[in-house]
Design a protein around this motif. Structure first.
Motif, mmCIF file in Angstrom:
data_model
loop_
_atom_site.group_PDB
_atom_site.id
_atom_site.type_symbol
_atom_site.label_atom_id
_atom_site.label_comp_id
_atom_site.label_asym_id
_atom_site.label_seq_id
_atom_site.Cartn_x
_atom_site.Cartn_y
_atom_site.Cartn_z
ATOM 1 N N GLY A 155 0.824 -1.210 0.000
ATOM 2 C CA GLY A 155 0.000 0.000 0.000
ATOM 3 C C GLY A 155 0.854 1.254 0.000
ATOM 4 N N VAL A 156 1.933 1.259 0.794
ATOM 5 C CA VAL A 156 2.833 2.425 0.820
ATOM 6 C C VAL A 156 3.440 2.644 -0.556
ATOM 7 C CG1 VAL A 156 4.976 3.336 1.787
ATOM 8 C CG2 VAL A 156 3.312 2.194 3.281
ATOM 9 N N CYS A 157 3.948 1.574 -1.162
ATOM 10 C CA CYS A 157 4.605 1.696 -2.470
ATOM 11 C C CYS A 157 3.591 2.087 -3.541
ATOM 12 C CB CYS A 157 5.288 0.383 -2.824
ATOM 13 S SG CYS A 157 6.553 0.542 -4.104
ATOM 14 N N PHE A 158 2.381 1.505 -3.477
ATOM 15 C CA PHE A 158 1.365 1.855 -4.474
ATOM 16 C C PHE A 158 0.959 3.318 -4.349
ATOM 17 C CE2 PHE A 158 -3.193 2.256 -5.561
ATOM 18 C CZ PHE A 158 -3.093 2.003 -6.921
ATOM 19 N N ALA A 159 0.818 3.823 -3.123
ATOM 20 C CA ALA A 159 0.434 5.220 -2.938
ATOM 21 C C ALA A 159 1.486 6.153 -3.510
ATOM 22 C CB ALA A 159 0.213 5.510 -1.455
ATOM 23 N N LEU A 160 2.754 5.832 -3.329
ATOM 24 C CA LEU A 160 3.826 6.730 -3.764
ATOM 25 C C LEU A 160 4.135 6.597 -5.243
ATOM 26 C CD1 LEU A 160 6.291 6.416 -0.737
ATOM 27 C CD2 LEU A 160 4.718 8.295 -1.233
ATOM 28 N N TYR A 161 4.065 5.357 -5.778
ATOM 29 C CA TYR A 161 4.549 5.130 -7.137
ATOM 30 C C TYR A 161 3.518 4.499 -8.063
ATOM 31 C CZ TYR A 161 9.091 6.135 -5.099
ATOM 32 O OH TYR A 161 10.133 6.744 -4.475
ATOM 33 N N THR A 185 -3.465 10.126 -2.592
ATOM 34 C CA THR A 185 -4.569 9.163 -2.647
ATOM 35 C C THR A 185 -4.569 8.523 -4.029
ATOM 36 O OG1 THR A 185 -5.858 10.535 -1.134
ATOM 37 C CG2 THR A 185 -7.047 8.831 -2.360
ATOM 38 N N ARG A 186 -4.597 7.177 -4.042
ATOM 39 C CA ARG A 186 -4.602 6.458 -5.323
ATOM 40 C C ARG A 186 -5.676 5.373 -5.287
ATOM 41 N NH1 ARG A 186 -0.189 7.054 -8.920
ATOM 42 N NH2 ARG A 186 1.678 8.002 -7.971
ATOM 43 N N ALA A 187 -6.219 5.099 -6.463
ATOM 44 C CA ALA A 187 -7.153 3.984 -6.642
ATOM 45 C C ALA A 187 -6.801 3.282 -7.944
ATOM 46 C CB ALA A 187 -8.600 4.474 -6.665
ATOM 47 N N PRO A 188 -6.691 1.937 -7.941
ATOM 48 C CA PRO A 188 -6.372 1.220 -9.184
ATOM 49 C C PRO A 188 -7.616 1.077 -10.056
ATOM 50 C CG PRO A 188 -6.682 -0.346 -7.425
ATOM 51 C CD PRO A 188 -6.826 1.014 -6.795
ATOM 52 N N GLU A 189 -7.419 0.598 -11.233
ATOM 53 C CA GLU A 189 -8.547 0.322 -12.121
ATOM 54 C C GLU A 189 -9.272 -0.952 -11.672
ATOM 55 O OE1 GLU A 189 -8.516 -1.496 -16.444
ATOM 56 O OE2 GLU A 189 -8.027 0.644 -16.527
ATOM 57 N N TYR A 190 -10.615 -0.872 -11.596
ATOM 58 C CA TYR A 190 -11.400 -2.044 -11.216
ATOM 59 C C TYR A 190 -12.799 -1.915 -11.791
ATOM 60 C CZ TYR A 190 -13.290 1.008 -7.512
ATOM 61 O OH TYR A 190 -13.884 2.028 -6.831
ATOM 62 N N GLN A 191 -13.551 -3.011 -11.708
ATOM 63 C CA GLN A 191 -14.909 -3.056 -12.231
ATOM 64 C C GLN A 191 -15.902 -2.708 -11.126
ATOM 65 O OE1 GLN A 191 -15.814 -3.831 -15.499
ATOM 66 N NE2 GLN A 191 -13.612 -3.681 -15.902
ATOM 67 N N ARG A 192 -16.864 -1.853 -11.431
ATOM 68 C CA ARG A 192 -17.917 -1.490 -10.482
ATOM 69 C C ARG A 192 -19.251 -1.488 -11.221
ATOM 70 N NH1 ARG A 192 -19.829 3.246 -11.904
ATOM 71 N NH2 ARG A 192 -18.495 4.874 -12.825
ATOM 72 N N PRO A 193 -20.389 -1.542 -10.474
ATOM 73 C CA PRO A 193 -21.695 -1.496 -11.137
ATOM 74 C C PRO A 193 -21.901 -0.172 -11.859
ATOM 75 C CG PRO A 193 -21.887 -2.289 -8.877
ATOM 76 C CD PRO A 193 -20.503 -1.779 -9.031
ATOM 77 N N ALA A 194 -22.503 -0.247 -13.043
ATOM 78 C CA ALA A 194 -22.782 0.966 -13.811
ATOM 79 C C ALA A 194 -23.879 1.763 -13.106
ATOM 80 C CB ALA A 194 -23.208 0.613 -15.229
#
Length: 1000
Positions: A47-53, A93-102
């Protein structure tokens, strides 16, 4: 760099939002991240690495499963990290690509990658970047480390812990460069290299002329073969040798000149001698030949005397007329030329009259007209080019004007749009405040909804259990009644049997005798005997029935008790309210939760809209500044183009005059000038031809008058063709000369040849000798002249070469010094270590890192191992200076770090990482490393070594540094009271519990 707070939502094994407060561990300085295998300890570091990079060390390749598999489709996924670099606090603040309800329709849609970077300024978070790419670029500048370097010195992840220890020199240089900011030394080397190249280029430019002159001189020397060709001898490449060769060539050219001068004098003398010898032989042969011919001709000449007299008279007239041939021919030719030029002059005059019909120049002086028109054409020709460029310039003015109008319209439109931004921002802020307040009620509403739903389920269950309870109590009542009846029947049977026993005993009683039961001797009321006695079978059957009903009663009692407990539990969970009432409460809670959810969604949408609007406004402000600059530039260009067009148009209008264009006027005036020039030239030629014809005719008349001829026709008739006159003259001359001279010559020759040999003399050999001597003399003169020219040319080139190389020598020493310094700094020869300046500086830093690491490695390895920096040259010409070796005190030999065992590699890597952190933190301007993480590796250590490693880690608390350790080792749990516990729940997702055992 120091980490403060981390939030993980729907990330890795964590479904619900999990928080980590790193500041809580600052007092301890070191904390343990503990948990079962697979619980998600390393996911905290992910999580730390994903937030930074925006990347995770474990997922550099393959499927990047960042979103928790435990998430429902509508659950969010997000990582938020607060950290400090220097004196500035940041939140990413980061969020990866994912599937959600339309949101509209059914199915799923892709939620794109999202990133946001904020800075804490005066207690408020200010947005700095809002797109993944912009956030990445901004963080590159803030952090000063890329993801790979971060994982080598701060986040020592699994399988990467020893990377810095085992890295190549180039990889280690890249990391140290980022940590210590030494790229400026690379710039120094590059600038020195450029200066060296510039100096060398200057020397080359100065020497180019010298080399060119030297090449010319060498070509002259080679072309004239001044240096003897030696097949086995190589041409000199040294400049001094080449210059010496030129001097040698000049000397040999001078020597050749002297030699050729002497040869030319000798050739002159030889030709004179050959000419004298040939002349003597010719005289003798001539005398012999003439004597024989003279005698023969004498007889013939005497016979042809009469005819010769006739020919003589004719030849005399022809000779007299021949004197007049040239004047007569010249006069005829002059007349023809005069006629032709007169015709040409008439045609030119007609052409001039036609061309100048509409001008005032018809009677003017033609030379003056030509001169005047030539001057005017010079001015109009300049205007002709301006006329050709006028259309393009006018088009440029139109384009510039249109561009200025377009830019003005864009600025006006942009200002109109930006004018609406403050009101829109205010509106969004007002709505956002309202929605935030409403969204803040979402968690209580969800809690109330969930609690009400649970109570409703309990109430429904209580209603269902109430019926079962009534049935169980009825069954218990019936079973109790049946048991009581069965017991009463057993009691009755027992009583009857007892009564039967009394009757039987009473029948045996005798007054005065003691009773067998009570011992009384008086029997006042003896019992009567029963008519229906109770048998054992009857009593056994009654007791069996009693026992069966008793068991049934106990089972019914237990069932009723259980039903009462279940009903009581459900009623308690329902809170004593009915299902109907709870359904109303649940509907109200659901409405409140839906309102809060909509408010939260609207809040997020408004926040995103406000951020986007602010970013758009900032971009619009930048765009307006750019448009304003472009507008000013366009107006300036338009003004310049307009002024230029006006000037050109004025010049063109003036040059055009009454014609449709300047080109038309130039063509028209050119035709007039050409006609005037042709007429003037034709008149002058006709005048010259006429004058020349008159002069030649006058000359002919004077010559005829002075001759023996009456007129020109007689002289012309007397003329003979050259061949005929020559033949006639030859015959007469031969006859006269030979007749008069042959007689005397015969006598003279006879006297001259008296006593001489009578054999004919050979003249061919003497003539050949004379021709040879003459050719040799001519060649010697030519060779002497060429040799003299060559000597002068070589002397001139030698002087120019010396002057040119004197200028080269003035700069060559400086250029050589600069080039040598640049090569040394860049790691090239004469730098035998192939170590550039930046590597040299980093090698010094690496030595300090090794020294700091050895302080800990010596303790952890009980003095056996010591890191050793080596600047040995790398293989295959690679850059050297950043090598690491391990000195083994047991063997006294150094060996590669790759030869260490797993546990030894861990200790060496840990010591090196800690030494690196210590040195980097101590450097002003470097990257301060206040937070470190170590992911696993302690399990490879024995107990004693583990204790040493823990003691080393414990020392890191000095200076305010915080170290997070991930390990399964039980001893570490006992030694590290500050802990983050990662636990997997029975439902699957993991949770993080932050605790400090020392404070509990």
């Amino acid at each position: 760099m120091r980490l403060h707070h981390l939030e993980l939502t729907g990330f890795g094994p964590f479904r619900e939002r999990q928080s980590v407060d790193f500041e809580a561990f600052e007092h301890d300085g070191i904390f343990l991240i503990a948990g079962r295998t697979g619980a998600g300890k390393s996911s905290i570091l992910d999580g730390v690495c994903f937030a930074l990079y925006g990347s995770v060390p474990r997922y550099e390749s393959g499927d990047k499963r960042l979103r928790s598999d435990h998430c429902e489709p509508e659950d969010p996924t997000e990582v938020r990290l607060e950290f400090t670099v220097g004196d500035r606090r940041w939140r990413v603040t980061r969020a990866p690509e994912y599937q959600r309800p339309a949101r509209r329709g059914g199915g799923l849609t892709t939620e794109p990658t999202r990133a946001e970077l904020e800075e804490l300024v005066d207690g408020a978070w200010i947005g700095r970047a809002a797109k993944p790419r912009d956030v990445g670029l901004f963080l590159d500048e803030v952090l000063g480390l890329n993801a790979q370097q971060f994982q080598q010195v701060i986040l020592l992840a699994q399988n990467r812990f020893s990377r810095f220890l085992l890295a190549s020199g180039a990889e280690r240089q890249s990391l140290l460069r980022a940590l210590f900011g030494t790229r400026r030394y690379e710039e120094y080397a590059r600038e020195l290299g450029e200066r060296g190249k510039a100096a060398q280029h200057e020397v080359d430019a100065l020497g180019e002329r010298a080399r060119t002159l030297l090449d010319q001189a060498e070509r002259l020397v080679a072309a004239h073969e001044l240096v003897p060709a030696e097949p086995d001898r190589e041409a000199p490449v040294d400049l001094a040798a080449r210059r010496t060769a030129v001097d040698l060539g000049e000397q040999r050219a001078s020597y050749r000149l002297d030699t050729l001068a002497r040869e030319r004098v000798a050739a002159d003398d030889a030709r004179t001698a050959a000419e004298s010898a040939h002349a003597g032989r010719v005289a003798l042969a001539k005398a012999q030949s003439e004597l024989g011919r003279a005698r023969e001709r004498l007889a013939l000449l005497e016979e042809s005397g009469a005819q010769v007299a006739v020919d003589r008279r004719r030849l005399e007239q022809a000779r007299a007329a021949e004197v007049l041939r040239a004047p007569l021919d010249a006069a005829g030719h002059a007349d023809r030329v005069a006629a032709a030029t007169a015709g040409a002059a008439a045609a030119a005059d007609a052409a001039w009259a036609h061309a100048a019909a509409d001008t005032d120049d018809l009677d003017a002086d033609l030379a003056g007209v030509v001169e005047r028109l030539t001057g005017e054409l010079a001015r109009w020709t300049a205007a002709l080019a301006q006329e050709a460029a006028l259309a393009e310039a006018e088009a440029s003015v139109a384009d510039a004007s249109a561009e200025a109008v377009r830019l003005e319209a864009d600025i006006v439109a942009l200002d109109a749009q930006r004018a609406q931004v403050p009101a829109e921002l205010a509106r969004l802020d007002a709505e956002l405040e309202i929605e935030r307040e409403a969204a803040a009620r979402r968690d209580p509403a969800r809690l109330r909804h969930d609690e009400t739903a649970s109570r409703l389920a309990a109430a429904v269950e209580a209603e269902r259990l109430a019926d079962a309870l009534r049935e169980a109590e009825v069954a218990h009542r019936d079973a109790a009644a049946a048991a009581a009846g069965a017991a009463a029947r057993v009691a009755q049977l027992l009583q009857r049997r007892l009564d039967g026993y009394a009757g039987e005993l009473a029948a045996t009683l005798v007054d005065g005798d003691p009773c067998a039961v009570c011992g009384a001797t008086s029997h006042p009321a003896p019992a009567e005997s029963a008519d229906d006695p109770v048998t054992d079978d009857m009593l056994t059957a009654a007791e069996a029935e009693r026992d069966a009903t008793a068991r049934h009663e106990r089972a019914a009692s237990d069932a009723a008790k259980a039903a009462r407990e279940r009903h009581a539990g459900a009623a308690a969970r329902a809170g004593g309210e009915s299902a109907a009432a709870l359904r109303e409460h649940l509907a109200a809670a659901a409405d409140d939760l839906a309102v809060a959810d909509r408010a939260a969604q609207h809040r997020d949408a408004l926040s995103a809209r406000r951020t986007q609007l602010a970013a758009i406004d900032a971009e619009a402000e930048t765009s307006r500044a750019m448009l304003a600059e472009l507008l000013a530039s366009a107006r300036t260009r338009l003004a310049a183009l307009t002024a230029t067009v006006d000037t050109v148009r004025h010049a063109v209008d003036e040059a055009r005059g009454d014609h449709a264009s300047v080109a038309e006027r130039v063509a028209h005036v050119t035709s007039i000038r050409d006609a005037a020039r042709a007429a003037a030239d034709a008149r002058a030629a006709a005048l010259r031809a006429s004058t020349h014809a008159e002069q030649t005719r006058a000359d002919v008349e004077r010559r005829i008058a002075a001759s023996a001829f009456d007129d020109a026709d007689a002289a012309t008739a007397a003329l003979l063709e050259a061949s005929e006159a020559e033949a006639l003259a030859d015959r007469i001359s031969a006859h006269d000369a030979q007749l008069s001279a042959t007689r005397a010559r015969v006598l003279e020759l006879e006297l001259e040849l008296a006593g001489s040999p009578t054999a004919p003399v050979d003249l061919v050999a003497s003539q050949a000798s004379l021709d040879t001597a003459d050719a040799a003399r001519t060649a010697a003169i030519r060779a002497e002249r060429d040799a003299h020219t060559l000597v002068e040319r070589l002397r001139d080139l030698a002087m120019q070469i010396d002057a040119a190389y004197a200028g080269v020598a003035a700069r060559a020493a400086d250029a050589a010094a600069i080039t040598r310094l640049a090569d040394t700094v860049a790691g090239r020869a004469p730098n035998t270590m192939k170590m550039d300046l930046e590597t040299f500086v980093l090698a010094a830093e690496l030595e300090e890192i090794v020294a700091a690491a050895n302080l800990r490695l010596g303790d952890m390895s009980s003095g056996r191992y010591r890191l050793q920096h080596t600047d040995a040259r790398a293989a295959r010409g690679a850059a050297s200076g950043l090598g690491l070796e391990i000195m083994d005190a047991f063997t006294g030999q150094s060996r590669p770090a790759q030869s260490l065992s797993g546990g030894e590699t861990f200790l060496a890597s840990l010591a090196l990482a800690l030494g690196l952190a210590e040195v980097v933190t101590a450097r002003a301007g470097g990257v301060r490393l206040d937070t470190l993480f170590v992911d696993e590796g302690f399990g490879s250590l024995d107990d004693e070594t583990l204790e040493l490693a823990m003691r080393t880690l414990d020392e890191l608390r000095q200076g305010g540094r915080t170290v997070g350790v991930i390990s399964h080792v039980a001893a570490m749990k006992e030694q590290l009271p500050a802990q983050l516990a990662v636990e997997a729940t029975p439902e699957g997702p993991s949770v993080i519990r932050q605790e400090d055992l020392a404070r509990v």
